[in-house]
Design an enzyme around this catalytic site. Sequence first.
Site, PDB file in Angstrom:
ATOM      1  N   PHE A 188      28.979 -46.820-100.999  1.00  0.00           N
ATOM      2  CA  PHE A 188      29.147 -45.360-100.947  1.00  0.00           C
ATOM      3  C   PHE A 188      29.415 -44.955 -99.500  1.00  0.00           C
ATOM      4  CE2 PHE A 188      27.959 -40.966-100.379  1.00  0.00           C
ATOM      5  CZ  PHE A 188      28.561 -40.359-101.465  1.00  0.00           C
ATOM      6  N   ASP A 239      28.600 -49.167 -91.740  1.00  0.00           N
ATOM      7  CA  ASP A 239      28.164 -47.812 -92.083  1.00  0.00           C
ATOM      8  C   ASP A 239      26.633 -47.792 -92.088  1.00  0.00           C
ATOM      9  OD1 ASP A 239      27.389 -45.472 -93.338  1.00  0.00           O
ATOM     10  OD2 ASP A 239      28.917 -45.561 -94.916  1.00  0.00           O
ATOM     11  N   LYS A 298      23.023 -38.563 -91.012  1.00  0.00           N
ATOM     12  CA  LYS A 298      21.717 -38.339 -91.652  1.00  0.00           C
ATOM     13  C   LYS A 298      20.546 -38.196 -90.668  1.00  0.00           C
ATOM     14  CE  LYS A 298      22.568 -40.127 -96.318  1.00  0.00           C
ATOM     15  NZ  LYS A 298      22.170 -39.009 -97.181  1.00  0.00           N
TER      16      LYS A 298
HETATM   17  C1  LIG Z   1      25.966 -44.987 -96.407  1.00  0.00           C
HETATM   18  C2  LIG Z   1      26.474 -43.582 -96.481  1.00  0.00           C
HETATM   19  N1  LIG Z   1      27.631 -43.277 -95.888  1.00  0.00           N
HETATM   20  C3  LIG Z   1      28.105 -42.031 -95.901  1.00  0.00           C
HETATM   21  C4  LIG Z   1      27.458 -41.012 -96.561  1.00  0.00           C
HETATM   22  C5  LIG Z   1      28.022 -39.626 -96.568  1.00  0.00           C
HETATM   23  O1  LIG Z   1      27.306 -38.821 -95.714  1.00  0.00           O
HETATM   24  P1  LIG Z   1      27.420 -37.226 -95.827  1.00  0.00           P
HETATM   25  O2  LIG Z   1      26.804 -36.826 -97.117  1.00  0.00           O
HETATM   26  O3  LIG Z   1      26.673 -36.720 -94.619  1.00  0.00           O
HETATM   27  O4  LIG Z   1      28.871 -36.900 -95.770  1.00  0.00           O
HETATM   28  C6  LIG Z   1      26.245 -41.291 -97.198  1.00  0.00           C
HETATM   29  C7  LIG Z   1      25.524 -40.225 -97.930  1.00  0.00           C
HETATM   30  O5  LIG Z   1      24.711 -40.474 -98.762  1.00  0.00           O
HETATM   31  C8  LIG Z   1      25.748 -42.610 -97.155  1.00  0.00           C
HETATM   32  O6  LIG Z   1      24.590 -42.931 -97.767  1.00  0.00           O
END
Ligand SMILES: Cc1ncc(COP(=O)(O)O)c(C=O)c1O
Length: 386
Positions: free
Chosen positions: A123, A210, A239
């Site tokens: 994700f 990520d 986050k």
């Molecule tokens: C691993 C990861 N990358 C990217 C995102 C996307 O982040 P945002 O919701 O701040 O756009 C998330 C959100 O849950 C995530 O868990």
Amino acid sequence: MQTYGRLPIALSHGRGCRVWDTEGREYLDALGGIAVNTLGHAHPKLVPALQEQISKLIHSSNYYLVPLQEQLAAKLCELSGLSSVFFCSTGLEANEAALKIARKFGHDKGIDRPEIVVYEKAFHGRSIATLSATGNPKVQAGFGPLVEGFVRVPLNDVAALDKVARERANVVAVFLEVIQGEGGINPAKVEYLQAVRRICDERGWLLMLDEVQCGIGRTGKWFAHQWAGIRPDVMPLAKGLGSGVPVGAVVCGPRAASVLGPGNHGTTFGGNPLAMRAGIETLHIIQADGLLANAAAVGAHLRAGLERELAGVKGVVEFRGQGLMIGIELDRSCGDLLKQACEAGLLISVTAERVVRLLPPLIMTSGEADQVVAILAPLIRKFLST
Ligand SMILES: Cc1ncc(COP(=O)(O)O)c(C=O)c1O
């Protein structure tokens, strides 16, 4: 817009790992706003720092120098061993920047149609490019045509990545979460991460990790990949970096640091003084208050408690994760547990349909972890017995 299935409560205020709703009911927070509230709620050191910053300057513009950006960038580079940072406001923006870096890195090498290796169950966000990189058909459904240029492989399968390396000449980067969050708390194995680093070095690819969900101390190290003793070339963060103030960052090592130049990328809010101050204070408090060690110790304690209380319970498939990023996979869909936990005064999450997920603030104490176990284990046992 009805884009969320919400529980029928409204939180009004919090303190530490406790929050209260508008009806005065108290909850223990084992969700941390989905890995955002690193320092819990109303942290006594963070609040005055942010108040002071708001009274001075909330936003200026990237037309001008922003000294707080330089300060936070220097700290992120010190902690990661990387060398430069682009600031934005969310996780998907950080990932968009990473994807742009990978594509331009390819173009700069003369590859016109660069490809990026991504993962099953990944994700990365909900913009068109990041949902295309995401490995969940539900997230993608209805939004085609998807962005091209992604090659998907299973996690922890070195042979699959080797095959891609042999067969696809246009690959420029590998992009993965060190621990898949939304996909169900699926950790990349240490040996796998080391193998991916080796393959990226052999091929001249960028390793892009990520750490939006698993970074910023959650696993007990600043960044989850540090358990594997490797360094990425590109690391998107968000986050937990701002403890609730929206802050995103892409931290790059030397191979990727100068791929983007003036005019290649930008964002209005990214790196504003309030966001930067939130990041600086968050990292400072994590360090000063020993919260990495706390996340490791309380995370281990919490997991041990859950494992003990759920030992031998039929329907519990597996415990996964590290530090304060814990998943309990059940043998059936368990979305109902979210509501049941909430009614019992505990905030949790359920992801990938069958995985109970805990992402509490890094300030959680062992006593609070015991309370999480005391509420959650009986709920899971009862849920599985019906
Ligand atoms: C691993 C990861 N990358 C990217 C995102 C996307 O982040 P945002 O919701 O701040 O756009 C998330 C959100 O849950 C995530 O868990």
